[in-house]
Structures are given as structure tokens and as C-alpha cells.
Motif scaffolding. Structure first.
Motif, PDB file in Angstrom:
ATOM      1  N   LYS A  72       0.837  -1.225   0.000  1.00  0.00           N
ATOM      2  CA  LYS A  72       0.000   0.000   0.000  1.00  0.00           C
ATOM      3  C   LYS A  72       0.857   1.255   0.000  1.00  0.00           C
ATOM      4  O   LYS A  72       0.338   2.368   0.055  1.00  0.00           O
ATOM      5  CB  LYS A  72      -0.934   0.010   1.228  1.00  0.00           C
ATOM      6  N   LYS A  73       2.175   1.053  -0.008  1.00  0.00           N
ATOM      7  CA  LYS A  73       3.117   2.182  -0.092  1.00  0.00           C
ATOM      8  C   LYS A  73       2.954   3.187   1.053  1.00  0.00           C
ATOM      9  O   LYS A  73       3.022   4.412   0.838  1.00  0.00           O
ATOM     10  CB  LYS A  73       2.970   2.915  -1.443  1.00  0.00           C
ATOM     11  N   ALA A  74       2.720   2.672   2.251  1.00  0.00           N
ATOM     12  CA  ALA A  74       2.678   3.582   3.411  1.00  0.00           C
ATOM     13  C   ALA A  74       4.078   4.126   3.637  1.00  0.00           C
ATOM     14  O   ALA A  74       5.059   3.389   3.517  1.00  0.00           O
ATOM     15  CB  ALA A  74       2.207   2.822   4.642  1.00  0.00           C
ATOM     16  N   ASN A  75       4.180   5.437   3.951  1.00  0.00           N
ATOM     17  CA  ASN A  75       5.527   5.958   4.261  1.00  0.00           C
ATOM     18  C   ASN A  75       5.689   6.279   5.743  1.00  0.00           C
ATOM     19  O   ASN A  75       6.741   6.739   6.175  1.00  0.00           O
ATOM     20  CB  ASN A  75       5.926   7.136   3.362  1.00  0.00           C
ATOM     21  N   ILE A  76       4.620   6.002   6.519  1.00  0.00           N
ATOM     22  CA  ILE A  76       4.728   6.104   7.975  1.00  0.00           C
ATOM     23  C   ILE A  76       4.095   4.852   8.581  1.00  0.00           C
ATOM     24  O   ILE A  76       3.011   4.426   8.156  1.00  0.00           O
ATOM     25  CB  ILE A  76       3.993   7.358   8.515  1.00  0.00           C
ATOM     26  N   VAL A  77       4.786   4.263   9.556  1.00  0.00           N
ATOM     27  CA  VAL A  77       4.193   3.190  10.354  1.00  0.00           C
ATOM     28  C   VAL A  77       3.949   3.781  11.736  1.00  0.00           C
ATOM     29  O   VAL A  77       4.882   4.268  12.381  1.00  0.00           O
ATOM     30  CB  VAL A  77       5.135   1.967  10.432  1.00  0.00           C
ATOM     31  N   ALA A  78       2.674   3.774  12.160  1.00  0.00           N
ATOM     32  CA  ALA A  78       2.329   4.368  13.458  1.00  0.00           C
ATOM     33  C   ALA A  78       1.743   3.282  14.358  1.00  0.00           C
ATOM     34  O   ALA A  78       0.744   2.659  14.013  1.00  0.00           O
ATOM     35  CB  ALA A  78       1.320   5.492  13.258  1.00  0.00           C
ATOM     36  N   MET A  79       2.434   3.069  15.491  1.00  0.00           N
ATOM     37  CA  MET A  79       2.007   1.977  16.386  1.00  0.00           C
ATOM     38  C   MET A  79       1.563   2.519  17.732  1.00  0.00           C
ATOM     39  O   MET A  79       2.207   3.388  18.310  1.00  0.00           O
ATOM     40  CB  MET A  79       3.184   1.015  16.611  1.00  0.00           C
TER      41      MET A  79
END
Ligand code: B1M
Length: 227
Positions: free
Chosen positions: A152-159
Motif C-alpha cells: 500500500k506504499k505507506a511511508n509512515i508506520v504508526a504503532m
């Protein structure tokens, strides 16, 4: 407690009812929480004020009661349900419309953790800040984050994590992103009640925020954008 009543007291009827919003969440009364929120929004009360001044303190008190064995899991659940019912009305108001997204965020509560109220708030605020949010839900495995980055080409991973026992899933996920060869393509942002800046540094995250509002500034900063 029902619709907004009109009284002659010096405190406005809305303000009187807002303390009932706190109580409705605390007592797990979803219907009242929703009604008061609806009325307050119709009267022009700031959506975030409802969350920060009334609902979040109520959830903090729910947590305190849980710690002292006055509340048990069923009470946590019904309070969470009341807060979610009210948040459903607020969420659309926090979300920006139109313009191109400034970044794509893969957001989730980490593996083993089912708490999603804070995560949902972070998602709504990020959307309000112009980000596209891929909400992966709760109990999100490292692989699910990796798929979101690759496909999905996310450029931020937020956990998000709410349990001390699930905090290590953040490091596991960051390690897995590295092993999958995608760590350098993304900024990793973390948060949640037990998370600290020091912990974020230890696990090699790119950013930490203690609040949903702060998450937006953190995301802008991580991508080198003006807040
Ligand atoms: Co649970 N729970 N819970 N719970 N629960 C806590 C977290 C706890 C602190 C309660 C307590 O003991 N005082 C405690 C954790 C203790 C610890 O780890 N040290 C706890 C426990 C023990 C448990 C269980 C283990 C209980 C049991 O089964 N015996 C169990 C675990 C289940 C699991 O996840 N595997 C459990 C279950 C649940 C429910 C499912 C019943 C329910 C969650 C329902 C839901 O989310 N759909 C629940 C609830 C409601 C809570 C409390 C009462 C409230 C959490 C909440 O929604 N807060 C909580 C006590 C507390 O927090 N004081 C508690 C409101 C929300 C807006 O705040 O999520 O902190 P928060 O999000 C904030 C910030 O943290 C930040 O922004 C938000 C807004 O400003 N933020 C980020 C969050 N994520 C972010 C990400 C970011 C940036 C900022 O960047 C990416």
C-alpha cells in the motif's frame, strides 16, 4: 440525563451537561454520552474539548477504579463502548476533506493488544492533519505492517500500545521492517499510555508523542513537512 435542559443557573446549560458527559462515560451510559455530545456539537462546543476535558479524564478514572478493584473488565468494556459511541460523532469533524494527502500512514495497535480508543483518535487527528490513514486495527502483527508498507506504499508506520506487556511488539515490528528491507522507506512513530520518549529512542523509532494531537505534529516533522 437526557437532552440539554434550560435552567436559570449562572453556568450555561451546555456546561452543566458536559460534566454529565464525563459521568456518562464513567458509568458506561452510551446513550447519554451520545446525546450530550450531539447536543454540545450542535451548540458549537469544540469537538476536541469534549474529548480532552470530559471523555479522557473519565477513562483515566475508569483505569484508576480498575486498579483499585472497584471496576472489572465488564465495566472497562461498557465505558469504552460509551466513549466510542460519542467519538463516532466527533470523528468526522476531525477529518479534513479535499486536498492531496501529505503522507500515507499504516496505523495499528500492536500484536497482543486490543485497546483501540487512543489509536482511533490518533487516526482521526492524522486524517484531520491531511494524512491518508490505513487503519490496520488491533492486534496487528509485524507482517501486517510490512504488507501495508510494501503493497500500500505507506511511508509512515504508526504503532499504539497500552499494555506494558505489548510494548516489546514495537521493537519486534521495527526489527521485522528492517529484516524485510523496508525500514529505510518509512518513518516509525509510536505512542500510547506506557510509552516514553526514552523507550522510543531505545527501540529505534523515529518519533514519539504522548497525545493524539501531538501525533500530527510528529508525523509532519518525521516527513520534514511544515506543521
Ligand atoms: Co485495559 N488496561 N486491559 N481495557 N484499559 C489499561 C490500559 C490499564 C492501564 C488499566 C489499569 O490497570 N489502570 C491496564 C494496563 C496495565 C499495564 O499494562 N501496565 C489494562 C489492562 C491490565 C487490561 C487487561 C489485561 C485486563 C484484563 O483482561 N485483565 C486487558 C488486556 C486486553 C488486551 O489488550 N489484550 C484489558 C482490556 C481492556 C478492554 C478491552 C476492556 C478496554 C479497551 C476497549 C477498547 O479500546 N476498545 C480497556 C480499557 C478501556 C482500558 C482503560 C480503562 C482506558 C484506555 C483508553 O481507552 N483510554 C485503560 C486505563 C487508562 O488508560 N487509564 C486500560 C483513553 C484513550 C483516549 O487514551 O489509549 O492512552 P490512550 O490514548 C491516548 C495517548 O496514549 C495517545 O493518544 C491518545 C489520546 O491523546 N496515543 C498515541 C495512543 N496511541 C498513540 C499512538 C501515537 C501517538 C499517541 O503515535 C503512533
Amino acid at each position: 440525563m437526557g437532552r440539554l435542559a434550560h435552567t436559570n443557573n449562572s453556568e450555561s446549560p451546555i456546561m452543566q451537561n458536559l460534566s454529565s458527559l464525563h459521568d456518562a462515560v464513567l458509568n458506561g451510559d452510551a446513550r447519554t454520552a451520545k446525546t450530550i455530545t450531539q447536543d454540545a456539537l450542535a451548540e458549537g462546543v469544540e469537538p476536541l474539548k469534549l474529548v480532552q476535558h470530559y471523555m479522557m479524564p473519565a477513562m483515566a478514572e475508569v483505569g484508576r477504579r480498575f486498579e483499585t478493584n472497584e471496576y472489572f473488565v465488564p465495566e472497562l468494556l461498557i465505558s469504552a463502548r460509551a466513549m466510542k459511541a460519542a467519538l463516532e460523532l466527533i470523528r468526522p469533524l476531525l477529518i479534513a476533506s479535499g486536498s492531496e494527502p501529505v503522507g500515507r500512514v499504516a496505523l495499528g495497535t500492536v500484536k497482543g493488544d486490543l485497546h483501540d480508543i487512543g489509536k482511533n483518535l490518533v487516526g482521526a487527528m492524522l486524517e484531520g492533519g491531511g494524512f491518508e490513514v490505513l487503519d490496520l486495527g488491533v492486534n496487528v502483527s509485524p507482517d501486517q505492517f510490512i504488507v501495508a508498507v510494501k503493497e500500500k506504499k505507506a511511508n509512515i508506520v504508526a504503532m499504539s500500545a497500552l499494555l506494558t506487556t505489548t510494548m516489546p511488539s514495537m521493537k519486534t515490528t521495527i526489527d521485522a521492517l528492517r529484516e524485510a528491507g523496508v525500514r529505510e522507506q518509512v518513518k516509525v512513530l509510536i505512542g500510547g499510555a506506557p510509552i516514553t520518549r526514552k523507550y522510543a529512542e531505545e527501540v529505534g523509532a523515529d518519533g514519539y508523542s504522548e497525545s493524539a494531537a501531538g501525533a500530527v505534529a510528529m508525523a509532519h516533522q518525521a516527513l520534514g513537512l511544515k506543521a
